[in-house]
Scaffold this motif. Structure first.
Motif, PDB file in Angstrom:
ATOM      1  N   LEU A 172      28.643 -42.630   3.363  1.00 37.50           N
ATOM      2  CA  LEU A 172      27.959 -42.594   4.654  1.00 37.50           C
ATOM      3  C   LEU A 172      27.413 -41.210   4.945  1.00 37.50           C
ATOM      4  CD1 LEU A 172      30.322 -44.787   6.873  1.00 37.50           C
ATOM      5  CD2 LEU A 172      28.011 -45.374   6.137  1.00 37.50           C
ATOM      6  N   LYS A 173      28.165 -40.180   4.573  1.00 31.99           N
ATOM      7  CA  LYS A 173      27.687 -38.814   4.794  1.00 31.99           C
ATOM      8  C   LYS A 173      26.430 -38.543   3.975  1.00 31.99           C
ATOM      9  CE  LYS A 173      31.975 -36.575   6.269  1.00 31.99           C
ATOM     10  NZ  LYS A 173      33.038 -35.581   5.944  1.00 31.99           N
ATOM     11  N   LYS A 174      26.385 -39.045   2.752  1.00 34.15           N
ATOM     12  CA  LYS A 174      25.187 -38.878   1.913  1.00 34.15           C
ATOM     13  C   LYS A 174      23.993 -39.603   2.520  1.00 34.15           C
ATOM     14  CE  LYS A 174      27.451 -38.265  -2.602  1.00 34.15           C
ATOM     15  NZ  LYS A 174      27.697 -38.892  -3.932  1.00 34.15           N
ATOM     16  N   LEU A 175      24.246 -40.828   2.992  1.00 39.74           N
ATOM     17  CA  LEU A 175      23.155 -41.646   3.523  1.00 39.74           C
ATOM     18  C   LEU A 175      22.619 -41.126   4.854  1.00 39.74           C
ATOM     19  CD1 LEU A 175      24.541 -45.217   2.698  1.00 39.74           C
ATOM     20  CD2 LEU A 175      22.615 -44.070   1.585  1.00 39.74           C
ATOM     21  N   THR A 176      23.426 -40.338   5.575  1.00 39.50           N
ATOM     22  CA  THR A 176      23.005 -39.861   6.901  1.00 39.50           C
ATOM     23  C   THR A 176      22.747 -38.353   6.933  1.00 39.50           C
ATOM     24  OG1 THR A 176      25.330 -39.608   7.578  1.00 39.50           O
ATOM     25  CG2 THR A 176      24.260 -41.704   8.095  1.00 39.50           C
ATOM     26  N   GLU A 177      22.756 -37.700   5.776  1.00 42.60           N
ATOM     27  CA  GLU A 177      22.648 -36.234   5.779  1.00 42.60           C
ATOM     28  C   GLU A 177      21.319 -35.730   6.352  1.00 42.60           C
ATOM     29  OE1 GLU A 177      23.206 -34.931   1.804  1.00 42.60           O
ATOM     30  OE2 GLU A 177      21.534 -36.089   0.959  1.00 42.60           O
ATOM     31  N   LYS A 178      20.296 -36.554   6.334  1.00 46.99           N
ATOM     32  CA  LYS A 178      19.006 -36.150   6.894  1.00 46.99           C
ATOM     33  C   LYS A 178      18.764 -36.721   8.287  1.00 46.99           C
ATOM     34  CE  LYS A 178      16.822 -35.569   2.362  1.00 46.99           C
ATOM     35  NZ  LYS A 178      15.696 -35.988   1.472  1.00 46.99           N
ATOM     36  N   GLU A 179      19.773 -37.372   8.840  1.00 46.77           N
ATOM     37  CA  GLU A 179      19.655 -37.974  10.176  1.00 46.77           C
ATOM     38  C   GLU A 179      20.171 -36.989  11.229  1.00 46.77           C
ATOM     39  OE1 GLU A 179      18.214 -40.777  10.750  1.00 46.77           O
ATOM     40  OE2 GLU A 179      18.065 -41.546   8.695  1.00 46.77           O
ATOM     41  N   ASP A 180      19.271 -36.463  12.075  1.00 52.42           N
ATOM     42  CA  ASP A 180      19.660 -35.472  13.078  1.00 52.42           C
ATOM     43  C   ASP A 180      20.592 -36.036  14.149  1.00 52.42           C
ATOM     44  OD1 ASP A 180      18.099 -33.621  11.790  1.00 52.42           O
ATOM     45  OD2 ASP A 180      16.331 -33.973  13.058  1.00 52.42           O
ATOM     46  N   LYS A 181      20.455 -37.331  14.432  1.00 45.65           N
ATOM     47  CA  LYS A 181      21.212 -37.911  15.549  1.00 45.65           C
ATOM     48  C   LYS A 181      22.418 -38.732  15.108  1.00 45.65           C
ATOM     49  CE  LYS A 181      19.199 -39.277  19.249  1.00 45.65           C
ATOM     50  NZ  LYS A 181      18.417 -40.053  20.237  1.00 45.65           N
ATOM     51  N   ILE A 182      22.725 -38.717  13.806  1.00 46.80           N
ATOM     52  CA  ILE A 182      23.846 -39.529  13.318  1.00 46.80           C
ATOM     53  C   ILE A 182      24.804 -38.660  12.514  1.00 46.80           C
ATOM     54  CG2 ILE A 182      24.535 -41.474  11.859  1.00 46.80           C
ATOM     55  CD1 ILE A 182      21.875 -42.794  12.474  1.00 46.80           C
TER      56      ILE A 182
END
Length: 437
Positions: A212-222
């Motif tokens: 999940l951290k890999k999948l959201t590393e470019k998500e500013d709000k997650i």
């Protein structure tokens, strides 16, 4: 990020290794399917089909009767045979729509929702598709997503703790469809411009946390929050405290603390509802326990008999003493498998020994072990004494209505007292008295 938690709680054997590595397998229901019109908190849905009518998979068969209510859709195509009261997992009888499966699975044609989605489009899709909280409470999700002030919401928390022993359905959803869950969270964040999304996972799921951290590393709000593994970490109040350090009580809603909390599978079904107009017609159910021959996770159409789940899991040991719908801490013992899987059916557990019935209850030892683990900081034994004495005034003064009925007191009691049951009964009496007056 540090590991987040709350004060209190217990660490029961979790039994998750029995089913966590078993991929979800879709099953097709056998025979007639039973759809109770009350599968959620709030007013029962109202049947909109008649006996003899042919329905399609995904077709509305019972409509929400009020704002706090939820639509119910058929999970198969077939013919409505009866509308009558039938047994449900908690042992009560509820008005139900019985459909004879024609095994064709012809689907009702819903048009996808084209982006961009407005707030009204999102909320309408969630309501129309009958999405409810799938963590156990079954609160209609469109209501939860409609607070008094959208701008007051600071956090949207995806509850991926899955702290109940044995249950691994949310874990499998995050292993097999993590991107869809993240997309569902993004959809909810469109409703609340000031909010950040947090996916909160217990640290006994390191593979899920890392992915999940890999999948959201470019998500500013997650972001992904790592929670300490203990029960009841997945309680709404305690996951809010662990993530935000904000406290709520029985007179408050999460929105009063600036939070929206939704279960993993609820978020997944928000994604399906908003993007594809797909109604909630099935869910992942964990079938496990030492009495199940082949523990597994099954994607089960609603209305399917629990007896079929046992069959799909390779059968049950002949010496099984206890069967539970849900988890062993907050689930309900079952006396019949001839009941349908409904929206709140997270698990079917079977055990060779009923440890509770074998335990010997003694007088309270006044040891305080119940209070040591209570996540609400209550003096559980005194609450139980007041409840057993029918002393409503003392019960309320000692904040008995704050009990979340998690069962940690029972679990930690060396005298095997039925503390939670006593407190639960008194809470219902207090609630009934307040309604009268």
């Amino acid at each position: 990020m540090s590991i987040l938690t709350f004060k209190g709680g217990v660490h029961p054997y979790d039994g998750k290794e029995l089913s966590k590595d078993v991929a979800v397998r879709k099953i097709l229901p056998e025979g007639e399917l039973v759809f109770p019109v009350s599968q959620h908190i709030g007013a029962p849905a109202k049947p909109v089909v008649e006996v003899g009518e042919r329905v399609l998979k995904g077709q509305l068969i019972a409509g929400a009767d009020g704002f706090v209510s939820a639509n119910i859709h058929s999970s198969v195509s077939g013919t409505v045979k009866k509308i009558e009261k039938r047994l449900v997992p908690n042992g009560s009888k509820v008005l139900s729509i019985i459909i004879e499966n024609d095994n064709l699975y012809e689907e009702y044609n819903y048009e996808p929702n084209n982006e961009p989605w407005s707030k009204d489009t999102i909320r309408k899709a969630v309501k129309d598709c009958g999405v409810v909280g799938l963590g156990g409470a079954c609160f209609p999700t469109h209501v939860k997503l409609t607070p008094k002030d959208d701008n007051s919401i600071d956090y949207v928390i995806v509850n991926a703790a899955e702290c109940e022993p044995y249950i691994t359905s949310d874990y499998r959803r995050l292993v097999e469809q993590p991107s869809e869950v993240i997309e569902g969270l993004k959809i909810v964040l469109k409703l609340f411009e000031n909010a950040k999304g947090v996916i909160a996972v217990e640290n006994n799921k390191p593979d899920v946390i890392e992915n999940l951290k890999k999948l959201t590393e470019k998500e500013d709000k997650i972001s992904v929050a790592e929670l300490k593994t203990k029960y009841p970490q997945g309680s709404e109040r305690h996951i809010i405290y662990a993530v935000t350090k904000r406290k709520i009580n029985s007179s408050m809603l999460p929105a009063d603390a600036g939070c929206i909390v939704d279960n993993v599978d609820t978020i997944y079904n928000i994604y399906r509802a908003v993007k594809f107009n797909k109604p909630l017609t099935e869910r992942i159910v964990t079938v496990s326990g030492d009495g199940i021959n082949s523990p597994c996770n099954l994607e089960v159409p609603f209305g399917t008999s629990h007896a079929q789940l046992v069959k799909e899991a390779g059968g049950m040991d002949e010496n099984v003493e206890k069967i539970i719908s849900g988890g062993p801490m907050m689930g309900q013992a079952m006396f019949s498998l001839e009941v349908p899987v409904i929206k709140g059916s997270s698990a079917l557990l079977a055990f060779k020994q009923d440890e509770i019935s074998r335990a010997t209850m003694t007088n309270c030892l006044n040891c305080g072990k119940c209070a040591m683990v209570c996540p609400e900081g209550l003096i559980c034994a005194k609450l139980a004494h007041a409840a057993d004495a029918n002393d409503m005034e003392a019960f309320v003064k000692m904040h008995g209505m704050e009990c979340i009925e998690c069962g940690t007191c029972n679990y930690n009691c060396p005298a095997n007292r039925n503390i939670t049951q006593s407190v639960r009964t008194m809470k219902r009496k207090v609630q009934a008295a307040r309604r009268k007056g």
